[in-house]
Design a protein around this motif. Structure first.
Motif, PDB file in Angstrom:
ATOM      1  N   PRO A 105       0.810  -1.223   0.000  1.00 44.78           N
ATOM      2  CA  PRO A 105       0.000   0.000   0.000  1.00 44.78           C
ATOM      3  C   PRO A 105       0.843   1.273   0.000  1.00 44.78           C
ATOM      4  O   PRO A 105       0.405   2.310  -0.483  1.00 44.78           O
ATOM      5  N   LYS A 106       2.082   1.176   0.525  1.00 47.31           N
ATOM      6  CA  LYS A 106       2.944   2.360   0.548  1.00 47.31           C
ATOM      7  C   LYS A 106       3.278   2.814  -0.860  1.00 47.31           C
ATOM      8  O   LYS A 106       3.516   3.986  -1.106  1.00 47.31           O
ATOM      9  N   ALA A 107       3.345   1.861  -1.784  1.00 44.71           N
ATOM     10  CA  ALA A 107       3.685   2.184  -3.166  1.00 44.71           C
ATOM     11  C   ALA A 107       2.447   2.204  -4.055  1.00 44.71           C
ATOM     12  O   ALA A 107       2.507   2.648  -5.197  1.00 44.71           O
ATOM     13  N   GLY A 108       1.322   1.708  -3.527  1.00 42.68           N
ATOM     14  CA  GLY A 108       0.132   1.571  -4.363  1.00 42.68           C
ATOM     15  C   GLY A 108       0.370   0.593  -5.503  1.00 42.68           C
ATOM     16  O   GLY A 108      -0.150   0.762  -6.605  1.00 42.68           O
ATOM     17  N   MET A 109       1.161  -0.430  -5.235  1.00 37.93           N
ATOM     18  CA  MET A 109       1.540  -1.401  -6.265  1.00 37.93           C
ATOM     19  C   MET A 109       1.483  -2.815  -5.694  1.00 37.93           C
ATOM     20  O   MET A 109       1.500  -2.996  -4.487  1.00 37.93           O
ATOM     21  N   PRO A 166       3.497   8.450  -0.041  1.00 43.62           N
ATOM     22  CA  PRO A 166       2.401   8.970  -0.858  1.00 43.62           C
ATOM     23  C   PRO A 166       1.054   8.329  -0.499  1.00 43.62           C
ATOM     24  O   PRO A 166       0.031   8.822  -0.928  1.00 43.62           O
ATOM     25  N   VAL A 167       1.070   7.231   0.286  1.00 47.98           N
ATOM     26  CA  VAL A 167      -0.203   6.588   0.640  1.00 47.98           C
ATOM     27  C   VAL A 167      -1.007   7.551   1.516  1.00 47.98           C
ATOM     28  O   VAL A 167      -0.440   8.320   2.283  1.00 47.98           O
TER      29      VAL A 167
END
Lengths: 258, 502
Positions: free
Chosen positions: B213-217, B365-366
């Protein structure tokens, strides 16, 4: 109308918040340090058009107190529900913008904040059991929402829908995944400013979504991406029926394999 | 820093454990030292106990003992005569305490392969006989890590970084060195880091969710296997698997230019995957698995890995039984008081909230918000282990100014972001270790460091990747300053007692 205006006055000092109306404004967010345990702080933002301070806390993306936000949402119906000291926006969407704001924190001032509950839109862990969709497998469409001018997959919103799409593609051994990404490039007036998304963001969204499929094991040659400017809004459950955010989406169509 | 003392109890414990598994067969002579030298040929027992400042650390080797003679983890490979065990010592929780380093320097001096010029000194170009040339290792337990600049991706292709890096201060001389520095033919940046514990890998490699989730990936994919991985290895996440970690360790720490062969790799993997480390006994509190508590490595070995404490077994609920008065009345007041304190510490770790600010990986960015009210267990969320279930690269500020503690002994770099400014620091950042940014080439990742295991802490001071917290109290004091938590003295003591017991 008179009734609604009274509700607005009850909730805030000035102006009137119209229940159900879809709002869109730019603002500098303020953090209210309420404490009902983890993730219980409040986010407030004042609409410069009316001076009304809204409670934007329930947005999946929370604000950053150093940066401006684009706020979208509907005025909630129940004025008695005021845990943060602002008119509650439901279906709230917050997009964090690259514009500086004055950092400010309010004390709780007696407001309780909201106790954290796991949102319905959450990705299940890998160790949770998972059933294959019943046959016959059919082509299915998925819609992935995005924050304004962003290709980031929003936690507990976009990731939930995208995980459903990827899982379906894996389950039905997709023979084809079509990805069409949109950007809201047509300028609209928000808080007196012409606001439009960068055209390039549509392509970045398409590529991000493609990477989600390929990194989870869908072969690259099965995945087809396209992108274009958004033309017609298509409010749906992914955007909580909001109009403007429905222009910032990616459509996915998954065709099952043999 | 904790003094290194040889307590009379220490050898009986280690020797007893060895004897217990060796049985009546030829007992090995008691080890001359708690230090494991390469090529000693000791047997690694199934249960290995070592005393430390607060009690006894236990290492379990599930599946039974191994002979270390000719074992790739224990064999000296490469020209420096080092082995993996040189920096990953059983008595130090499979990491390396500064106290042990000091002891080796006093006992053996620069000839000990630990102090090899390549990364066991402040810079290979320094006179290797001088203590001052090894000061970062001796005083702070830090190993030199040379990272390529620009960074290389997983396929060893240069990454186009969105920042420039300049040397502001270079106390070791290595970043400006004509042979080893940034502008040398090697184009390397030297940062200095603590060895990370080689144990409990079931947890470190566990994947709780398919996404970061920290990278949205999705989780990162290991190029060797095409399979997703946990992304929780090394301070800067530069290697994605234990196999590629071994290749890198052989080429750097061991200066072993030949590739390790498959047998060696399999042997090390087997060893790593069977090791569990945790504090077993506290000097005051007694057995950490007594009276309903579940401390110690056994519980670690037996539990499913990679679970979120917030959705399953609450983190440090190992000590929940000690909250109940019935369990703790027995052995006199000091023990009772300690156990109650540990149980309170566990609660504080979960429930005491504070405002987390400007900590990339969490506040950007999360969209958790900046600030976000949460507690220790927000980042340290994995049941039994206290690391992050998601890839755990977070900027706590341990290496970035203005949050980092003063560290005149460390290099200082000036980062200029070429594109978008950093979400919290702006266009320019001063850092002693850019961390994850040395892997990704993104200025938004400067100072993000992968969370470590929180088990076996008592054995391996100092803490944080750059060794900036001298002792357990130093960790709590850092958080108290960093996030303005305002713990009371009692709360600090409770937190320290919890950390001692992990």
């Amino acid at each position: 109308m008179k009734f609604l205006a009274v509700l607005g006055l009850l909730a805030t000092a000035s102006g009137a918040a119209t229940t159900g109306a879809e709002l869109r404004f730019l603002s500098c967010p303020v953090y209210r340090d309420t404490d009902a345990g983890k993730k219980s702080g409040c986010w407030l933002a004042t609409d410069p058009a009316s001076g009304i301070r809204y409670d934007i806390t329930t947005a999946p993306t929370k604000a950053d107190w150093n940066r401006a936000v684009l706020v979208e949402g509907r005025v909630a119906a129940n004025p008695a529900d005021n845990p943060c000291g602002g008119v509650v926006l439901e279906a709230a969407r917050v997009s964090v913008l690259d514009r500086p704001c004055t950092r400010h924190m309010l004390p709780a001032e007696g407001f309780p904040g909201r106790k954290f509950v796991l949102p319905d839109r959450n990705v299940r862990p890998l160790y949770a059991s998972h059933d294959l969709p019943p046959k016959p497998w059919v082509a299915q469409n998925f819609i992935i929402p995005f924050d304004f001018d962003s290709d980031f997959i929003t936690y507990q919103l976009s990731d939930y829908y995208l995980d459903r799409a990827v899982s379906y593609a894996l389950d039905v051994r997709a023979s084809r995944v079509d990805i069409m990404a949109y950007a809201a490039t047509k300028p609209t007036l928000v808080s007196g400013e012409r606001l439009a998304e960068d055209r390039a963001i549509a392509r970045s969204r398409a590529e991000r979504v493609r990477d989600w499929f390929t990194m989870r094991g869908i072969p690259l040659q099965v995945v087809h991406i396209r992108w274009q400017d958004a033309k017609v809004p298509r409010p749906g459950p992914e955007t909580d029926m909001l109009v403007a955010p429905s222009l910032r989406v990616v459509d996915i169509r998954i065709t099952p394999g043999a | 820093m904790a003094a290194f003392n040889f307590r009379p109890m220490m050898w009986p414990i280690a020797a007893a454990a060895i004897l217990a598994t060796v049985g009546i067969a030829q007992p090995p002579s008691p080890p001359p030292d708690r230090w494991w030298k390469p090529d000693e040929g000791r047997r690694f027992p199934a249960v290995l106990d070592y005393e430390n400042d607060y009690g006894v650390l236990r290492t379990l080797l599930i599946g039974g003992p191994i002979e270390t003679r000719d074992h790739a983890f224990f064999r000296a490979i490469g020209p420096d005569g080092r082995a993996c065990v040189t920096c990953h010592q059983p008595a130090d929780g499979m990491s390396l305490s500064a106290a042990s380093v000091q002891h080796q320097w006093q006992a053996v001096g620069p000839r000990d392969p630990l102090f090899a010029a390549y990364d066991g000194s402040n810079c290979p170009s320094l006179p290797q006989q001088d203590r001052a040339s090894h000061s970062l290792l001796i005083d702070h337990g830090l190993i030199r890590i040379a990272r390529p600049w620009p960074p290389l991706d997983q396929n060893r292709k240069p990454v186009k970084a969105d920042f420039t890096i300049e040397v502001v201060r270079d106390p070791t001389g290595c970043n400006l060195d004509p042979q080893w520095g940034i502008d040398s033919a090697r184009h390397q940046i030297s940062v200095f880091r603590r060895p990370r514990p080689v144990a409990n890998f079931k947890y470190i490699e566990a994947m709780g969710f398919a996404y970061d989730p920290k990278a949205g990936m999705p989780l990162p994919v290991d190029p060797d296997t095409g399979k997703p991985v946990s992304g929780n290895l090394m301070a800067d996440g530069r290697v994605l698997s234990l196999q590629s970690q071994m290749r890198e360790a052989a080429g750097t720490h061991l200066q072993f230019m030949k590739a390790m062969d498959r047998k060696d790799i399999a042997q090390i993997l087997d060893f790593e995957s069977r090791l569990y480390v945790a504090q077993q006994t506290d000097r005051v509190g007694g057995a950490l698995e007594a009276d309903g508590a579940e401390g110690g490595p056994r519980k670690l070995a037996d539990s499913p890995a990679g679970r979120l404490g917030s959705q399953g077994v609450a983190i440090w609920s190992e000590f929940a039984a000690w909250e109940k008065p019935a369990a703790i009345v027995k052995d006199g007041s000091a023990q009772t008081a300690f156990r109650q304190s540990v149980a309170r510490g566990a609660r504080l770790f979960r429930d005491r909230t504070f405002l987390i600010t400007d900590s990339a990986g969490i506040t950007s960015p999360v969209g958790f918000g900046n600030p976000v009210r949460n507690g220790c267990a927000f980042c340290h969320n994995m049941s039994q282990m206290g690391m992050d279930v998601a890839p755990g690269q977070v900027d706590l500020g341990t290496t970035n100014q203005p949050f980092a503690d003063p560290a005149p002994h460390l290099p200082l770099f000036r980062i200029r972001c070429l594109g978008k400014p950093h979400p919290h620091y702006g266009k320019m950042i001063l850092t002693s270790d850019p961390g994850y940014a040395l892997t990704t080439g993104r200025c938004a990742d400067v100072g993000r460091i992968t969370l470590q295991t929180l088990r076996g802490l008592s054995a391996r001071a100092p803490y944080f990747s750059n060794g900036s917290a001298r002792d357990l109290r130093g960790i709590i004091d850092y958080y108290d300053r960093r996030y303005d938590i305002r713990y009371t003295e009692q709360e600090k003591q409770d937190m320290v007692n919890l950390l001692k017991s992990l």
